[in-house]
Write a protein that holds these residues in place. Structure first.
Motif, PDB file in Angstrom:
ATOM      1  N   TYR A 232      30.509   8.477  41.565  1.00  0.00           N
ATOM      2  CA  TYR A 232      29.079   8.587  40.820  1.00  0.00           C
ATOM      3  C   TYR A 232      28.498  10.064  40.732  1.00  0.00           C
ATOM      4  N   SER A 233      28.346  10.009  41.917  1.00  0.00           N
ATOM      5  CA  SER A 233      27.951  11.613  42.542  1.00  0.00           C
ATOM      6  C   SER A 233      28.855  13.229  42.373  1.00  0.00           C
ATOM      7  N   ALA A 234      30.497  12.644  42.129  1.00  0.00           N
ATOM      8  CA  ALA A 234      31.287  13.727  41.378  1.00  0.00           C
ATOM      9  C   ALA A 234      30.604  13.899  39.745  1.00  0.00           C
ATOM     10  N   ARG A 235      30.117  13.028  39.461  1.00  0.00           N
ATOM     11  CA  ARG A 235      30.617  13.311  37.677  1.00  0.00           C
ATOM     12  C   ARG A 235      29.055  13.834  37.705  1.00  0.00           C
ATOM     13  N   LYS A 236      28.503  13.891  38.069  1.00  0.00           N
ATOM     14  CA  LYS A 236      26.735  14.620  38.421  1.00  0.00           C
ATOM     15  C   LYS A 236      26.924  15.466  38.066  1.00  0.00           C
ATOM     16  N   GLY A 237      28.156  16.354  38.983  1.00  0.00           N
ATOM     17  CA  GLY A 237      28.456  17.884  39.275  1.00  0.00           C
ATOM     18  C   GLY A 237      27.643  18.500  40.663  1.00  0.00           C
ATOM     19  N   LEU A 238      27.969  17.310  41.342  1.00  0.00           N
ATOM     20  CA  LEU A 238      26.830  17.715  42.640  1.00  0.00           C
ATOM     21  C   LEU A 238      28.128  18.101  44.056  1.00  0.00           C
ATOM     22  N   LYS A 239      28.078  18.773  44.827  1.00  0.00           N
ATOM     23  CA  LYS A 239      29.114  19.099  45.850  1.00  0.00           C
ATOM     24  C   LYS A 239      28.906  17.644  46.743  1.00  0.00           C
ATOM     25  N   VAL A 240      29.882  17.494  46.995  1.00  0.00           N
ATOM     26  CA  VAL A 240      29.877  15.219  47.797  1.00  0.00           C
ATOM     27  C   VAL A 240      31.354  15.625  49.191  1.00  0.00           C
ATOM     28  N   THR A 241      31.054  15.554  50.042  1.00  0.00           N
ATOM     29  CA  THR A 241      31.506  15.172  50.746  1.00  0.00           C
ATOM     30  C   THR A 241      31.297  13.539  50.895  1.00  0.00           C
ATOM     31  N   LEU A 242      32.862  12.936  51.852  1.00  0.00           N
ATOM     32  CA  LEU A 242      33.305  11.273  52.006  1.00  0.00           C
ATOM     33  C   LEU A 242      33.607  11.847  53.203  1.00  0.00           C
ATOM     34  N   ILE A 243      32.781  10.907  54.086  1.00  0.00           N
ATOM     35  CA  ILE A 243      33.631  10.815  55.495  1.00  0.00           C
ATOM     36  C   ILE A 243      34.063   9.349  55.677  1.00  0.00           C
ATOM     37  N   ASP A 283      36.098  16.364  42.619  1.00  0.00           N
ATOM     38  CA  ASP A 283      36.108  17.228  43.131  1.00  0.00           C
ATOM     39  C   ASP A 283      35.195  16.468  44.270  1.00  0.00           C
ATOM     40  N   ILE A 284      36.047  16.134  45.572  1.00  0.00           N
ATOM     41  CA  ILE A 284      35.247  15.165  46.525  1.00  0.00           C
ATOM     42  C   ILE A 284      35.973  15.917  47.275  1.00  0.00           C
ATOM     43  N   THR A 285      35.092  16.546  48.689  1.00  0.00           N
ATOM     44  CA  THR A 285      35.615  16.320  50.142  1.00  0.00           C
ATOM     45  C   THR A 285      35.785  15.358  50.909  1.00  0.00           C
ATOM     46  N   LEU A 286      37.187  15.116  51.483  1.00  0.00           N
ATOM     47  CA  LEU A 286      37.910  13.780  52.361  1.00  0.00           C
ATOM     48  C   LEU A 286      37.402  14.547  53.512  1.00  0.00           C
ATOM     49  N   ARG A 287      36.852  13.599  54.283  1.00  0.00           N
ATOM     50  CA  ARG A 287      37.032  13.722  55.673  1.00  0.00           C
ATOM     51  C   ARG A 287      37.095  12.376  56.500  1.00  0.00           C
ATOM     52  N   VAL A 496      32.756  -6.317  43.795  1.00  0.00           N
ATOM     53  CA  VAL A 496      31.581  -6.351  43.296  1.00  0.00           C
ATOM     54  C   VAL A 496      30.567  -5.362  42.994  1.00  0.00           C
ATOM     55  N   VAL A 497      29.540  -6.213  43.921  1.00  0.00           N
ATOM     56  CA  VAL A 497      28.362  -6.239  44.320  1.00  0.00           C
ATOM     57  C   VAL A 497      28.048  -4.592  44.660  1.00  0.00           C
ATOM     58  N   ALA A 498      28.798  -4.533  46.292  1.00  0.00           N
ATOM     59  CA  ALA A 498      28.951  -3.436  46.853  1.00  0.00           C
ATOM     60  C   ALA A 498      29.658  -1.896  45.950  1.00  0.00           C
ATOM     61  N   MET A 499      30.252  -1.677  44.953  1.00  0.00           N
ATOM     62  CA  MET A 499      30.727  -0.798  44.354  1.00  0.00           C
ATOM     63  C   MET A 499      29.145  -0.730  42.756  1.00  0.00           C
ATOM     64  N   GLY A 500      28.552  -1.751  42.683  1.00  0.00           N
ATOM     65  CA  GLY A 500      27.396  -1.592  41.796  1.00  0.00           C
ATOM     66  C   GLY A 500      26.048  -1.135  42.862  1.00  0.00           C
ATOM     67  N   GLU A 501      25.765  -1.494  44.543  1.00  0.00           N
ATOM     68  CA  GLU A 501      25.398  -0.513  45.116  1.00  0.00           C
ATOM     69  C   GLU A 501      25.642   0.384  45.302  1.00  0.00           C
ATOM     70  N   GLY A 502      26.692   0.931  45.509  1.00  0.00           N
ATOM     71  CA  GLY A 502      26.997   2.714  45.827  1.00  0.00           C
ATOM     72  C   GLY A 502      26.566   3.299  44.627  1.00  0.00           C
ATOM     73  N   SER A 503      27.251   2.549  43.525  1.00  0.00           N
ATOM     74  CA  SER A 503      27.332   3.788  41.852  1.00  0.00           C
ATOM     75  C   SER A 503      25.455   3.432  41.858  1.00  0.00           C
ATOM     76  N   LYS A 504      24.817   3.210  42.053  1.00  0.00           N
ATOM     77  CA  LYS A 504      23.261   2.528  42.246  1.00  0.00           C
ATOM     78  C   LYS A 504      22.204   3.292  43.208  1.00  0.00           C
ATOM     79  N   ALA A 505      23.323   3.789  44.182  1.00  0.00           N
ATOM     80  CA  ALA A 505      22.894   4.698  45.335  1.00  0.00           C
ATOM     81  C   ALA A 505      22.945   6.231  45.073  1.00  0.00           C
ATOM     82  N   ALA A 506      23.869   6.202  44.392  1.00  0.00           N
ATOM     83  CA  ALA A 506      24.025   7.707  44.514  1.00  0.00           C
ATOM     84  C   ALA A 506      23.088   8.484  42.683  1.00  0.00           C
ATOM     85  N   LEU A 507      22.739   7.568  42.040  1.00  0.00           N
ATOM     86  CA  LEU A 507      22.026   7.748  41.058  1.00  0.00           C
ATOM     87  C   LEU A 507      20.247   8.081  41.049  1.00  0.00           C
TER      88      LEU A 507
END
Length: 517
Positions: A232-243, A283-287, A496-507
């Motif tokens: 969700y963050s990457a879809r907004k065009g943000l610079k994103v890293t996932l660790i 475009d997500i940087t993965l660590r 399914v709850v976790a996925m929704g919460e992750g999307s909400k956190a990104a927004l």
């Protein structure tokens, strides 16, 4: 094992091998020797770059063992026993990686492994039915590909019962380093590296090379919540890293998933792979395979990773999930791998025909009892509360099994062992305070999860259970820091709850960044 369809698939996988790989079998006699030779003969038939030879080898265990050589040089990778089941993939990956296929390790991790300067000989005891074992085998095999000082032998415990008995092994994966116990039970690459760093502090030196630019959003955690937040963050065009110490998190250990809406049935490993593939579209940087050791709050947050890397980020989303809760009774930690286990899928086969206990009467506990009932002689379920918390459909299935006994309103007090093996469990009847002695060979702990929030405990408010307190927008008590999924106070720990919460956190993080601009 190697039917026509498998061989055809292997021909495609090996079509681009860039180097010759030889499977070198030690000479000798064994009842299953012909089966091994037939296996390697068929395997080597799929590519002109694959060969096998039979010759004396001083460092190979026996006639059911073989080592891998590449371009005439020993690779350090060895298999003892016929690598079927889940370990067949480990063998194929080792062959491909020795022949030039790119490793699935971050460049910083590879450089860390390259810095090891003394010989390391790993022995990994596995069960071919264990779905956690291949992760350890494949990680260490990659280390051997990177560094010639590292050797790895994968040993099928079912083929070497005398060795299993000699070392009192009752759970897999069981890893030895230079002849001494290195780990028992499930362990990921990040944990392996941490243990190696404890032995060799020089591995923690700061990596060289350009630092990442300041990120808009950095996500800690690679489970459903973390990956949803990253996408969700990457879809907004943000610079994103996932660790992430590992992609998938607890989901990877779930064998049956039937409540992910629109997906009637899947497994944890399948869902994990789908999450990874979906993330590759952005475009997500993965660590991966590293942990966050420290977070410093400020307008720009500073994160220090276990690899030594430092990352700067405008916002932070914490999706670190949870881990299996421990009993914290005498005899538990001391006997992990000697009768105390947390994964019935992995370790259940070691207790065939024996008496075991499952601690916990929730869904995971009753499901574990049902899984084990087809393998062991008897299962005793111990539940602390007066009533079981599991779904009624599971309770009915357990009640229908003649070899499952359920004890309610009891408290586990101690796990007993003799000669390095679990022999009994002591529990207390909470209504009478009477202590009972239950003879058994294994204890499977299934009492829930503990949130992974320790790295943030000084920065955000948590409950007494360690859950990060969030509001309806996944905001924590610290500006610019959000949290989602099982690590938080959100009720109902479901995929399914976790996925929704992750999307909400990104927004919510995106909204925060807009206001800061």
């Amino acid at each position: 094992m190697l039917d026509t369809n498998t061989l055809e698939a292997l021909k495609q996988y090996t079509a681009n091998m860039a180097r010759d790989v030889v499977l070198v079998l030690k000479d000798g006699e064994h009842a299953k020797r012909a089966e091994l030779i037939e296996f390697v003969d068929k395997l080597c038939s799929v590519s002109p770059r694959l060969h096998y030879q039979i010759r004396p080898q001083a460092n190979v265990r026996g006639p059911l063992s073989f080592a891998l050589e590449v371009d005439g040089q020993a690779s350090g990778i060895q298999f003892s026993g016929l690598p079927g089941g889940h370990e067949f993939t480990s063998l194929v990956l080792a062959i491909l990686q020795l022949s030039g296929t790119a490793l699935k390790l971050d460049a910083l991790i590879q450089k860390m492994v390259e810095r090891i300067v003394q010989p390391l000989r790993f022995e990994v005891f596995v069960s071919l039915s264990c779905h956690n074992c291949p992760d350890v085998v494949q990680a260490l095999n990659q280390f051997a590909v990177i560094n010639p000082l590292i050797a790895v032998e994968t040993i099928d415990g079912g083929v070497f019962p005398e060795l299993i008995a000699e070392r009192n092994i009752q759970g897999v994966p069981s890893v030895y380093l230079n002849g001494e116990v290195f780990s028992n039970g499930k362990i990921d690459i990040a944990q392996i590296l941490e243990r190696l760093q404890a032995k060799f502090p020089e591995l923690k030196s700061t990596p060289q090379g350009p630092a990442l630019p300041t990120q808009d959003v950095t996500i800690i955690g690679g489970g459903p919540a973390g990956i949803a937040a990253a996408i969700y963050s990457a879809r907004k065009g943000l610079k994103v890293t996932l660790i992430a110490d590992r992609i998938g998190g607890q989901v990877r250990d779930t064998m049956g998933i039937e409540n992910l809406i629109s997906v009637p049935k899947t497994t944890g490993p399948e869902l994990t792979q789908n999450l990874r593939e979906h993330m590759k579209d952005y475009d997500i940087t993965l660590r991966e395979h590293v942990r966050v050791e420290q977070v410093r709050q400020g307008e720009i947050k500073q994160l220090r990773l276990s690899s030594g890397e430092e990352i700067s980020s405008k916002t932070l989303i914490v999706a670190t999930g949870a881990k299996w809760r421990e009993l914290n009774v005498p005899g538990e930690k001391e006997n992990i791998g000697q009768g105390v286990a947390y994964c019935p899928h992995c370790d259940g086969p070691f207790f065939k025909g024996k008496d075991v206990a499952v601690i916990g009467g929730g869904n995971s506990g009753i499901e574990a009892a049902l899984d084990l009932a087809g393998i062991v002689r008897s299962v005793t379920v111990l539940e602390f509360a007066p009533e079981l918390k599991a779904d009624q459909v599971l309770v009915k299935q357990a009640a229908a099994r003649s070899n499952i006994r359920i004890l309610k309103n009891v408290s586990t007090q101690e796990i007993l062992a003799e000669g390095g093996q679990v022999t009994a469990l002591v529990y207390q009847d909470r209504s009478t305070d009477k202590r009972e002695h239950l003879p058994l060979s294994g204890v499977f702990v299934q009492i829930g999860l503990v949130p992974h929030s320790a790295v943030l405990k000084e920065l955000v408010e948590t409950t007494r259970f360690g859950e990060i307190i969030i509001n309806e927008k996944c905001e924590t008590s610290a500006p610019g820091i959000y949290a989602c999924g099982d690590v938080t106070t959100v009720p109902y720990k479901q995929i399914v709850v976790a996925m929704g919460e992750g999307s909400k956190a990104a927004l919510a993080a995106f909204e925060y960044l807009l206001k800061q601009a």
